[in-house]
Scaffold this motif. Sequence first.
Motif, mmCIF file in Angstrom:
data_model
loop_
_atom_site.group_PDB
_atom_site.id
_atom_site.type_symbol
_atom_site.label_atom_id
_atom_site.label_comp_id
_atom_site.label_asym_id
_atom_site.label_seq_id
_atom_site.Cartn_x
_atom_site.Cartn_y
_atom_site.Cartn_z
ATOM 1 N N ILE A 1 0.843 -1.205 0.000
ATOM 2 C CA ILE A 1 0.000 0.000 0.000
ATOM 3 C C ILE A 1 0.870 1.243 0.000
ATOM 4 C CG2 ILE A 1 -1.623 1.334 1.406
ATOM 5 C CD1 ILE A 1 -2.911 -1.331 2.188
ATOM 6 N N LEU A 2 1.931 1.234 0.789
ATOM 7 C CA LEU A 2 2.847 2.375 0.828
ATOM 8 C C LEU A 2 3.485 2.610 -0.538
ATOM 9 C CD1 LEU A 2 4.266 4.526 2.559
ATOM 10 C CD2 LEU A 2 6.030 2.840 3.030
ATOM 11 N N LEU A 3 3.866 1.545 -1.208
ATOM 12 C CA LEU A 3 4.465 1.681 -2.530
ATOM 13 C C LEU A 3 3.459 2.179 -3.567
ATOM 14 C CD1 LEU A 3 6.696 -1.514 -2.674
ATOM 15 C CD2 LEU A 3 7.451 0.853 -2.446
ATOM 16 N N LEU A 4 2.223 1.717 -3.468
ATOM 17 C CA LEU A 4 1.209 2.123 -4.439
ATOM 18 C C LEU A 4 0.786 3.577 -4.270
ATOM 19 C CD1 LEU A 4 -1.115 -1.008 -4.582
ATOM 20 C CD2 LEU A 4 0.442 -0.197 -6.342
ATOM 21 N N PHE A 5 0.545 3.995 -3.030
ATOM 22 C CA PHE A 5 0.012 5.331 -2.793
ATOM 23 C C PHE A 5 1.084 6.364 -2.493
ATOM 24 C CE2 PHE A 5 -3.676 2.656 -1.792
ATOM 25 C CZ PHE A 5 -4.593 3.232 -2.656
ATOM 26 N N GLY A 6 2.207 5.957 -1.986
ATOM 27 C CA GLY A 6 3.255 6.897 -1.632
ATOM 28 C C GLY A 6 3.035 7.453 -0.240
ATOM 29 N N GLY A 7 4.078 7.987 0.325
ATOM 30 C CA GLY A 7 4.039 8.501 1.694
ATOM 31 C C GLY A 7 3.174 9.734 1.865
ATOM 32 N N LYS A 8 2.999 10.519 0.806
ATOM 33 C CA LYS A 8 2.224 11.757 0.926
ATOM 34 C C LYS A 8 0.724 11.507 0.836
ATOM 35 C CE LYS A 8 5.872 14.692 -0.843
ATOM 36 N NZ LYS A 8 6.297 15.645 -1.862
ATOM 37 N N LYS A 9 0.314 10.489 0.119
ATOM 38 C CA LYS A 9 -1.111 10.238 -0.088
ATOM 39 C C LYS A 9 -1.758 9.491 1.082
ATOM 40 C CE LYS A 9 -2.001 11.879 -4.165
ATOM 41 N NZ LYS A 9 -3.008 12.883 -4.396
ATOM 42 N N ILE A 10 -0.991 8.738 1.825
ATOM 43 C CA ILE A 10 -1.569 7.927 2.894
ATOM 44 C C ILE A 10 -2.198 8.792 3.994
ATOM 45 C CG2 ILE A 10 -1.028 6.266 4.731
ATOM 46 C CD1 ILE A 10 0.790 4.887 2.735
ATOM 47 N N PRO A 11 -1.555 9.874 4.470
ATOM 48 C CA PRO A 11 -2.238 10.719 5.461
ATOM 49 C C PRO A 11 -3.532 11.334 4.922
ATOM 50 C CG PRO A 11 0.093 11.187 5.478
ATOM 51 C CD PRO A 11 -0.155 10.286 4.311
ATOM 52 N N GLU A 12 -3.524 11.720 3.644
ATOM 53 C CA GLU A 12 -4.747 12.256 3.044
ATOM 54 C C GLU A 12 -5.834 11.186 3.006
ATOM 55 O OE1 GLU A 12 -3.831 13.853 -0.798
ATOM 56 O OE2 GLU A 12 -2.197 15.079 -0.024
ATOM 57 N N LEU A 13 -5.452 9.975 2.670
ATOM 58 C CA LEU A 13 -6.400 8.871 2.615
ATOM 59 C C LEU A 13 -6.977 8.585 3.999
ATOM 60 C CD1 LEU A 13 -7.577 6.562 0.829
ATOM 61 C CD2 LEU A 13 -5.622 5.204 1.534
ATOM 62 N N MET A 14 -6.139 8.561 5.014
ATOM 63 C CA MET A 14 -6.601 8.315 6.374
ATOM 64 C C MET A 14 -7.501 9.441 6.859
ATOM 65 S SD MET A 14 -5.562 5.434 7.357
ATOM 66 C CE MET A 14 -5.386 4.638 5.794
ATOM 67 N N HIS A 15 -7.168 10.674 6.494
ATOM 68 C CA HIS A 15 -7.997 11.817 6.864
ATOM 69 C C HIS A 15 -9.388 11.679 6.241
ATOM 70 C CE1 HIS A 15 -8.957 15.883 8.082
ATOM 71 N NE2 HIS A 15 -9.304 16.168 6.832
ATOM 72 N N GLY A 16 -9.432 11.299 4.987
ATOM 73 C CA GLY A 16 -10.707 11.101 4.308
ATOM 74 C C GLY A 16 -11.523 9.989 4.937
ATOM 75 N N ILE A 17 -10.867 8.905 5.306
ATOM 76 C CA ILE A 17 -11.566 7.794 5.956
ATOM 77 C C ILE A 17 -12.099 8.244 7.318
ATOM 78 C CG2 ILE A 17 -11.232 5.531 7.036
ATOM 79 C CD1 ILE A 17 -9.321 4.881 4.722
#
Length: 71
Positions: free
Chosen positions: A26-42
């Motif tokens: 998941i980290l490789l697919l989304f990258g380190g910058k997108k994961i916090p945004e994704l978690m915020h959205g969730i």
Amino acid sequence: MNIALFIPLFLSRIGGPQILIILVIILLLFGGKKIPELMHGIGKGVRSFKKGLSDIEDNVKDIDKEEPNTK
């Protein structure tokens, strides 16, 4: 091999190393910058869902208070 039989076997054997591998993918697919945004959205989605549930519960309680019990 039937895929429907394979999925429950796969899911029953997920452990710590497998979860770590999934997280790395998941980290490789989304990258380190997108994961916090994704978690915020969730998180916003979960908060909105909980607020909607509490609003429905409040409406049901208000309706119960307004209607006399005719049983």
